[in-house]
Design an enzyme around this catalytic site. Structure first.
Site, short mmCIF file in Angstrom:
data_model
loop_
_atom_site.label_atom_id
_atom_site.label_comp_id
_atom_site.label_asym_id
_atom_site.label_seq_id
_atom_site.Cartn_x
_atom_site.Cartn_y
_atom_site.Cartn_z
N ASP A 110 0.82 -1.22 0.00
CA ASP A 110 0.00 0.00 0.00
C ASP A 110 0.85 1.27 0.00
O ASP A 110 0.54 2.23 -0.70
CB ASP A 110 -0.93 0.00 1.22
CG ASP A 110 -1.97 -1.09 1.11
OD1 ASP A 110 -2.67 -1.14 0.08
OD2 ASP A 110 -2.08 -1.91 2.03
N HIS A 126 -7.42 -3.25 -1.65
CA HIS A 126 -7.64 -2.53 -0.38
C HIS A 126 -7.85 -1.06 -0.77
O HIS A 126 -7.20 -0.57 -1.68
CB HIS A 126 -6.42 -2.72 0.52
CG HIS A 126 -6.49 -1.99 1.84
ND1 HIS A 126 -7.67 -1.84 2.55
CD2 HIS A 126 -5.53 -1.38 2.57
CE1 HIS A 126 -7.41 -1.16 3.66
NE2 HIS A 126 -6.12 -0.86 3.68
#
Ligand code: NDP
Ligand code: MG
Length: 339
Positions: free
Chosen positions: A83, A108
């Protein structure tokens, strides 16, 4: 809550498109292999060229290339990078090469929800987030099942992004057990809360603190390890299989009485207030800002906490005891030579 299955997904809509899976890590290897075996046209992007993961992807039979080349060749781009690296790689290696009207996917919602990645107006943005670690996503699929997936649509200029997301989720195996629709905001905030308060943060703090109390009171660290860490799996298996009532049905009456009367003294109103505070830091973006600044500063706090965590006495005792229980290492989901 709407749940979709394989019968609701039209795989043909994706079969004419090339899918670039960017990153061949935990999620990446699972998505790439499952999609390919579902008949989809997959290419993989990795870095560095010829590195460990690049080689693993080639050995699994994928065409592997640099991110910019994969993006140029594809119209569905699934971003399965860590991320904290996604925004820089998106801006430098994806955005300049992306074909107009492409579909960009995430597992996500962090970078989209907190505006770290802002795709151009003509780009479709969707999420397919398997509710399980990548190695389980792969293993379940190979065994004929599939891990449930969340899907969400953030931007849909093409008008068919949900069909693409459903087909993709089905290709990964999610349609075998259920595909649930959510939003980027809901997925991001509940995911962060779950991992901080309960699954990772809450559980490890509970285990370590219980271990410390027993050892400080003079009990053998080996006993403390078994009682506070090892046996947690047996309890979690029962919870997973049939919920809290199922677990309580199986444990002794003594354990059950202690559970009812002592549990709420450990997790009490103060703990609940702290959980509300943690949720609020997620909702206001305070946690996101802290984590983004931490990664920009080269992760000094994370690195220090990793070192301190590894030095905790529970790790040394655990290593020794797991060495005596040979079955624990058998049939491991994680095989670092392949995935
Ligand atoms: P991993 O760290 O396991 O995998 C990321 C991969 O990207 C690694 O193989 C890494 O290679 C590679 N990579 C790093 N830099 C580059 C680059 N510049 N170009 C191309 N590839 C690169 O990540 P996860 O699979 O854990 O996470 C991916 C996404 O999935 C995240 O959004 C995460 O939140 C989400 N997710 C993850 C879950 C999980 O099970 N782990 C569960 C659900 C969602 P190298 O290792 O060599 O650096
Ligand atoms: Mg999670």
């Amino acid at each position: 809550m709407k749940v979709y299955y394989d019968k609701d997904a039209n795989l043909d809509i994706v079969k004419g498109k090339k899918i670039a899976v960017i990153g061949y890590g935990s999620q990446g290897h699972a998505h790439a292999n499952n999609l390919k075996e579902s008949g989809m046209d997959v290419i993989v992007a990795e870095y560095p060229k010829g590195g460990d993961n690049w080689t693993k992807a080639e050995k699994a039979g994928h065409a592997v290339m640099m991110t910019a080349d994969a993006v140029k060749a594809a119209s569905v781009i699934m971003i399965l990078l860590p991320d904290e690296m996604q925004a820089d790689i998106y801006n430098e290696q994806i955005a300049p090469h992306i074909n107009p009207g492409s579909y960009v996917g995430f597992a996500h919602g962090f970078n989209i929800h907190y505006n770290q990645i802002v795709p151009a107006e003509d780009i479709n943005v969707f999420m397919v987030a398997p509710k399980g670690p990548g190695h389980t996503v792969r293993n379940e699929y190979v065994n004929g099942g599939g891990v449930p997936c969340l899907i969400a649509i953030e931007k849909d200029p093409s008008g068919d992004t949900k069909d693409i997301a459903l087909a993709y989720a089905s290709g990964v195996g999610g349609g075998r057990s259920g595909i649930i629709e959510t939003s980027f905001r809901e997925e991001t905030e509940t995911d962060l809360f779950g991992e901080q308060a309960v699954l990772c943060g809450g559980a490890t703090a509970l285990v370590q603190t219980g271990f410390e109390v027993l050892v400080e009171a003079g009990y053998a660290p080996e006993m403390a390890y078994f009682e506070c860490l090892h046996e947690l799996k047996l309890i979690v298996d029962l919870l997973y299989e049939g919920g809290i009532a199922n677990m309580r049905y199986s444990i002794s009456n003594t354990a059950e009485f202690g559970d009812f009367t002592r549990g709420p003294r450990i997790i009490n109103e103060d703990t609940k207030d702290e959980m509300r505070q943690i949720l609020s830091e997620i909702q206001t973006g305070e946690f996101a800002r802290e984590w983004i600044l931490e990664t920009k500063a080269n992760k000094p706090v994370l690195n220090a906490l990793r070192r301190l965590g590894a030095e905790h006495p529970i790790e040394e005792v655990g290593d020794r005891l797991r060495g005596m229980m040979s079955w624990i290492g058998k049939g491991k989901l994680v095989d670092k030579t392949k995935n």
